[in-house]
Enzyme design. Sequence first.
Site, mmCIF file in Angstrom:
data_model
loop_
_atom_site.group_PDB
_atom_site.id
_atom_site.type_symbol
_atom_site.label_atom_id
_atom_site.label_comp_id
_atom_site.label_asym_id
_atom_site.label_seq_id
_atom_site.Cartn_x
_atom_site.Cartn_y
_atom_site.Cartn_z
ATOM 1 C CB CYS A 33 -0.932 0.001 1.196
ATOM 2 S SG CYS A 33 -2.023 -1.409 1.205
ATOM 3 C CG HIS B 276 -3.521 3.253 2.662
ATOM 4 N ND1 HIS B 276 -3.998 3.000 1.391
ATOM 5 C CD2 HIS B 276 -3.423 2.046 3.276
ATOM 6 C CE1 HIS B 276 -4.167 1.696 1.249
ATOM 7 N NE2 HIS B 276 -3.839 1.102 2.374
ATOM 8 C CG ASN C 251 -6.637 -1.248 1.386
ATOM 9 O OD1 ASN C 251 -5.977 -0.691 0.506
ATOM 10 N ND2 ASN C 251 -6.088 -1.794 2.456
HETATM 11 N N1 ACO Z 1 -18.108 -10.040 9.000
HETATM 12 C C1 ACO Z 1 -18.528 -10.382 10.232
HETATM 13 N N2 ACO Z 1 -17.693 -10.689 11.225
HETATM 14 C C2 ACO Z 1 -16.373 -10.659 10.980
HETATM 15 C C3 ACO Z 1 -15.859 -10.324 9.714
HETATM 16 C C4 ACO Z 1 -16.791 -10.015 8.699
HETATM 17 N N3 ACO Z 1 -16.395 -9.671 7.468
HETATM 18 N N4 ACO Z 1 -14.521 -10.381 9.765
HETATM 19 C C5 ACO Z 1 -14.182 -10.723 11.009
HETATM 20 N N5 ACO Z 1 -15.302 -10.908 11.758
HETATM 21 C C6 ACO Z 1 -15.405 -11.283 13.155
HETATM 22 C C7 ACO Z 1 -14.148 -11.971 13.646
HETATM 23 O O1 ACO Z 1 -14.189 -13.348 13.325
HETATM 24 C C8 ACO Z 1 -14.224 -11.723 15.137
HETATM 25 O O2 ACO Z 1 -15.142 -12.626 15.698
HETATM 26 P P1 ACO Z 1 -14.800 -13.350 17.119
HETATM 27 O O3 ACO Z 1 -14.679 -12.204 18.096
HETATM 28 O O4 ACO Z 1 -15.972 -14.228 17.328
HETATM 29 O O5 ACO Z 1 -13.497 -14.038 16.874
HETATM 30 C C9 ACO Z 1 -14.874 -10.334 15.229
HETATM 31 O O6 ACO Z 1 -15.504 -10.106 13.954
HETATM 32 C C10 ACO Z 1 -13.886 -9.209 15.531
HETATM 33 O O7 ACO Z 1 -12.796 -9.350 14.667
HETATM 34 P P2 ACO Z 1 -11.556 -8.380 14.759
HETATM 35 O O8 ACO Z 1 -10.548 -8.819 13.749
HETATM 36 O O9 ACO Z 1 -11.093 -8.238 16.166
HETATM 37 O O10 ACO Z 1 -12.238 -7.001 14.311
HETATM 38 P P3 ACO Z 1 -11.611 -5.563 14.236
HETATM 39 O O11 ACO Z 1 -12.428 -4.620 14.982
HETATM 40 O O12 ACO Z 1 -10.127 -5.566 14.487
HETATM 41 O O13 ACO Z 1 -11.811 -5.195 12.685
HETATM 42 C C11 ACO Z 1 -10.547 -5.135 10.660
HETATM 43 C C12 ACO Z 1 -11.227 -6.010 11.704
HETATM 44 C C13 ACO Z 1 -11.624 -4.343 9.923
HETATM 45 C C14 ACO Z 1 -9.828 -6.057 9.676
HETATM 46 C C15 ACO Z 1 -9.549 -4.163 11.329
HETATM 47 O O14 ACO Z 1 -8.739 -4.852 12.250
HETATM 48 C C16 ACO Z 1 -8.679 -3.451 10.328
HETATM 49 O O15 ACO Z 1 -9.120 -2.701 9.507
HETATM 50 N N6 ACO Z 1 -7.335 -3.654 10.396
HETATM 51 C C17 ACO Z 1 -6.433 -3.062 9.462
HETATM 52 C C18 ACO Z 1 -6.417 -3.890 8.230
HETATM 53 C C19 ACO Z 1 -5.798 -3.185 7.059
HETATM 54 O O16 ACO Z 1 -5.866 -2.007 6.932
HETATM 55 N N7 ACO Z 1 -5.207 -3.987 6.176
HETATM 56 C C20 ACO Z 1 -4.692 -3.494 4.978
HETATM 57 C C21 ACO Z 1 -3.272 -3.154 5.107
HETATM 58 S S1 ACO Z 1 -2.670 -2.317 3.733
HETATM 59 C C22 ACO Z 1 -1.885 -3.363 2.631
HETATM 60 O O17 ACO Z 1 -0.687 -3.415 2.558
HETATM 61 C C23 ACO Z 1 -2.711 -4.234 1.722
#
Ligand code: ACO
Length: 325
Positions: A113, A252, A282
């Site tokens: 990214c 980003h 993203n």
């Molecule tokens: N729909 C429903 N539930 C979901 C989903 C979904 N799509 N995805 C995960 N869950 C569930 C999980 O299984 C978890 O359930 P559990 O508590 O029973 O285990 C719960 O939701 C919470 O999951 P978390 O991962 O803790 O949720 P969080 O609040 O951290 O949000 C997210 C997840 C959106 C991925 C966030 O952590 C985030 O945006 N992180 C940054 C990711 C990012 O930007 N990545 C790109 C990097 S850039 C690059 O180089 C490509």
Amino acid sequence: MQTCQILGSGHAVPERILTNADLEQMVDTNDEWIVERSGIRQRHIAEPGSSLSDLASAAVNRALKRADTRAEDIDLIIVGTVTGDMKFPAMACLLQEKIGAKKAAAFDISAACSGFLYGLHLARSLMQTCPYQRVLVVAAEMLSSMVNWEDRNTCVLFGDGAGAVVLGPAEGECGILSTTIHSDGHYSKLLYNPAGSQHVLSAEDIASNYATINMQGREVFRHAVASMTGALNEALVQAGLRAADLDFVIPHQANLRIIEAIAKRFKVPHEKLIVNVERFGNTSAASIPIALDEALQNGTINKGDVVGLTTFGAGLTWAASIIRI
Ligand code: ACO
């Protein structure tokens, strides 16, 4: 020192739109969860088998037109991508052929990214030391080609797209005022795709979605906020400016909560923050040039505005830049 400025920009995204409602039919997720956790409502997804260099060409041709520049006059092409058409040759070379930039040198950067801001940093440095008059910095990604469409943790986040800028020598006050790039390979396992020379893919690997995105979302989130904040601060110091001097900030576009956390730290009011993550998801390296181009074309950002750009990505990598348009 501003050695170069943006002469024109362009972007392109695939026509096909995948909504949160569509994803509800594919994995165990729902619109409310996706919007609350990421801010994303839809993303553009390329048709399987389509070419990323075609999408990048569309973005580049728009940028060239707005910069009133002919492809034949481009001296250098830098492409930030981790999803090029082929393992080799470089996407930049395929793009060179498609747009007819016959005299250019062309190469890719792999910084996930952060690819666009890494490209900007490199272009700016090379324009200080080489006789380049016209440089293309392109960022293009088709992450849909490496998403595991059965993994709800990742498949809801990403979209495809391409953005490009044409750079020329700086005139007057305008130009790229500062750029800064960083990386820390210690965190490489927070976000990765294991397909590569170390592990030659078997039919079983492909069937089991081995060659797809692995991500520890929470950890990535934590690093993203800290690194983007640090880089933007550094870029401001380099440019001799304060956060209050910024007319706009383009972070980003990974997640609305990350964007809002950055805005809070820099006390950036809503109207100075460029956000389009709800429509594109993203798009990795392409996210900043797409957002910048949209804001330039719709008249939000104008000549003379000072814009702060900041990003992070797999590597981990992170980067920032201050530009006076
Ligand atoms: N729909 C429903 N539930 C979901 C989903 C979904 N799509 N995805 C995960 N869950 C569930 C999980 O299984 C978890 O359930 P559990 O508590 O029973 O285990 C719960 O939701 C919470 O999951 P978390 O991962 O803790 O949720 P969080 O609040 O951290 O949000 C997210 C997840 C959106 C991925 C966030 O952590 C985030 O945006 N992180 C940054 C990711 C990012 O930007 N990545 C790109 C990097 S850039 C690059 O180089 C490509």
